[in-house]
Scaffold this active site. Sequence first.
Site, short mmCIF file in Angstrom:
data_model
loop_
_atom_site.label_atom_id
_atom_site.label_comp_id
_atom_site.label_asym_id
_atom_site.label_seq_id
_atom_site.Cartn_x
_atom_site.Cartn_y
_atom_site.Cartn_z
N ASP A 175 -21.87 55.39 -20.86
CA ASP A 175 -22.81 54.27 -20.87
C ASP A 175 -24.15 54.62 -20.25
O ASP A 175 -25.13 53.90 -20.43
CB ASP A 175 -22.19 53.05 -20.17
CG ASP A 175 -21.06 52.44 -21.00
OD1 ASP A 175 -20.77 52.99 -22.08
OD2 ASP A 175 -20.47 51.43 -20.58
N ASP A 209 -64.49 41.82 -47.51
CA ASP A 209 -63.54 42.92 -47.73
C ASP A 209 -62.09 42.44 -47.63
O ASP A 209 -61.19 43.06 -48.14
CB ASP A 209 -63.78 44.05 -46.71
CG ASP A 209 -62.96 45.28 -47.07
OD1 ASP A 209 -63.35 45.98 -48.03
OD2 ASP A 209 -61.92 45.52 -46.43
N GLY A 215 -59.27 47.06 -48.94
CA GLY A 215 -59.82 46.21 -49.99
C GLY A 215 -60.65 46.95 -51.02
O GLY A 215 -60.32 46.98 -52.21
N LEU A 216 -61.70 47.60 -50.57
CA LEU A 216 -62.58 48.29 -51.51
C LEU A 216 -61.85 49.42 -52.20
O LEU A 216 -62.04 49.68 -53.38
CB LEU A 216 -63.80 48.85 -50.78
CG LEU A 216 -64.98 47.90 -50.73
CD1 LEU A 216 -66.11 48.53 -49.96
CD2 LEU A 216 -65.43 47.52 -52.14
#
Lengths: 421, 508
Positions: free
Chosen positions: B36, B274, B409-410
């Site tokens: 453990d 954008d 985005g672009l």
Amino acid sequence: MNAMGCRDAPVLRERGQREVFCGLTSIIWLHRKMQDAFFLVVGSRTCAHLLQSAAGVMIFAEPRFGTLILEETDLAGLADAQQELDREVAKLRARRTDIRRLFLVGSCPSEVIKLDLGKAAERLTRQYAPHFQVINFSGSGIETTFTQGEDSCLAAMAEELPETDSRQLLLAGALPDVAQHQALDLLQQMGVSPVTVLPSLSAADAPSIGKNTVFALTQPFLAETHDALRRRGAHHIAAPFPFGEEGTTAWLRAIAQAFSVDPDLFDRVTEAPRRRARRAVAKAHEILHGQSVFFFPDSQLEIPLARFLTRECGMRAIEIGTPYLHREIAAPDLELIEAGPVISEGQDVDRQLDRVRAARPDLTVCGLGLANPLEAEGLTTKWAIELVFTPVHFYEQAGDLAGLFSRPVRRRTALQQMRAA
Amino acid sequence: MRLTLWTYEGPPHVGAMRVATGMKKLHYVLHAPQGDSYADLLFTMIERRDRRPPVTYTTFQARDLGSDTAALFKTACREAAERFQPDALIIGSSCTAELIQDDPGGIAATMGLNIPVIPLELPSYQRKENFGADETFFQIVKNLAKPCERTKTTSCNLIGPTALGFRHRDDITEITALLEDMGIAVNATAPMGASPATIRQLGRAHFNVLMYPETGEAACRWMERALKLPYTKTIPIGVGAVREFIDEISALTGIAPYLDTHRLRFPWYSASVDSTYLTGKRVFIFGDGTHVATAARIARDEMGFDVAGIGCYNREQARMIRSLAKDYDVDPLITDDYLEVESRISELVPEMILGTQMERHIGKRLGIPCAVISAPVHVQDFPARYSPQMGIEGANVIFDSWVHPLVMGLEEHLLHMFREDFEFHDDAGASHHGHPADLRASSADAESAGLSEASDILWLKEAEKELRKVPFFVRGKARRNTESFALERGLTEIDVETLYEAKAHYAR
């Protein structure tokens, strides 16, 4: 130097808190090695969490291991554990039709509640014969430490191997493919044949065994496997373990002698790789020689590695800790280690930390739970788990093995200026 | 018995460790077998902690079981108290020790240690990590905190951050500054950074900020009753939630709301052109309840995403997530089985996943981008840089980290324009991700008409070719949409006409 080195050195036996993995951890490499096998741990959420955490990153596919987590109903005896097992195994078989070998792996909780997985394995094997084999072994933390999981797995497999009378060499120990191929290639060049391997890649090419089988261990932690193979009539070739140029040569030579390989042929086959190994280790030697090393117990690789580091890399061992010392298997390596270091077995981690702080070694080999805390105290560490995940056996890996130890030292030097500031 | 391949949460004693490791001068004696101790490496490796967790494992072995594991516990407990000199002890069992029923809490209480000894009851076979943390912290507070005189000026406690928490380290800094701006001092942060002495002083504050209900709610509820400390209900993750949080504090304290927004860039970044391409992106959200709820709000109201599904792995938050799902008109998924999560994601085919490290792997497999919003944590979730989720900077961080996995985005437009280009083709992936772009092998390769995924439908060669012109990040969806469109109409073949019919059908 004393002719017997550390063979009869007194052993510091420690009993206290341990900072080690349990045997379930072996599943992480065993399942990569046996590609038609599934490892089914019968245990708790802790077992599942350990496997996931020890794997470090999650394996990018549905893994060939899993945990059957015991629930309240199982513990209260409300559910028939054997029936539950049958149901879950049937489901698993339906989903993973590629699985030929199923390992039922015992854990701390399954052993404490005395769940009979051996019985389940027998029943399931009968039920699904002949193309599906079920084998039981224990990876529990109350029975096994880290690499002992592989040991109990291979020992369980050894019991099930078919019988043969033919003369052969069997190599026991799960090795990375690249290292295994190199060993088989060298042995073939010496004319040692046939050579079989435990564990085999698939159930179809499982080795047979009998009184004309001789075996060599490739890992020092295979004590139970050693005993199981001998019970099957096979004979053990004792040798130092094949780490570094010296270890590999001694290991191969012991096999060559057992198979009456012509010494000239042996030299011809090993000459070039020995030269390469020495050259590769020499680079690390420049960095490591004269430096001191301290081993915390982890994988049982500590003794052969200490032999490699002291004899081939010029290091000085302060303490060599091992979770478990099997005198007979370790003897050939212990004999080669110059007397001096403390040999410790078992652990009381806080006391061992007191010793390492007092000794302030140049390099400390320890587990992942201790490495960063010790680095923060200014000690340089090498985490031990990498030694069982990385190809480090035989000639062509000797340089890599030495590099695992020299890298932290080089890094300490490289960062000295920044850390001082 | 239940088969588990990967788990979202560890066992409850790991939750207790998260509390103990976050705190100071507290020691945890855990009755447990040797293995453990793996849990230490979660803290030293994932979180890069420079100290061992303050945990002593009694380390019993098989041979001890027949004899005296209780004596072993006593020795370990006494030695730990002597060696580490803690101001308080917490005592517990791991799953195996629970079975042998030694009652370590009871034993420790009778050992005559001169420090508070707090026993923990964490049922390992029923509950999990978050419960373990919540319950442990509650027991510590209940045992140590007492009513005391309030600070003269308005102050509060930050409740819930633990070791191994998702961005807890930086959330504390952010929320402390936010409150300071309003003239409110932080009396104590707990469990993270607190000692037993700090816990005794919790009652000096005027109210509690409950940062993480997963790990601090039980303690906050108790302090509300016993110490008369009200606590905040809003989790300040996301722009709207931060504003609401400030208003809630103002209502609690009577101090005028104040929020310094000059560094808040999220609203403008999200509004700028954008980001238009983010509109209506279908996201699936999964993680712990708290982070999922806050992410859903950000996704819909602040990013303009379409929430396709939500779910959580911790049952303690199931009710909250179920009621939230109604607001979002989606089916909630409450499960800790990652295979169920994977199959839900495969069904929904979202364009993005907001999930945990598990969903990141699912996303990799299915080819869906994923941003990580919640524990379970990975070494990547502890970046060197300041990277909170809460407050003003948290919102900025979230904007960046959610947009990062997407094709920008672009760039998305350019990929459309140049999709026939051998170098700038769609298989090249997003340019800001590190992998090398494969040059498109040959036109023959591109033409190899695949069988459809629904195997009883045939894609005609021309249609398959047309499908290849769809950018890769929506191609899978286009394929599936077209096939289900064809199936609904009982078609067995897909031609170019079918493809465009389907496109029109699914247009939004």
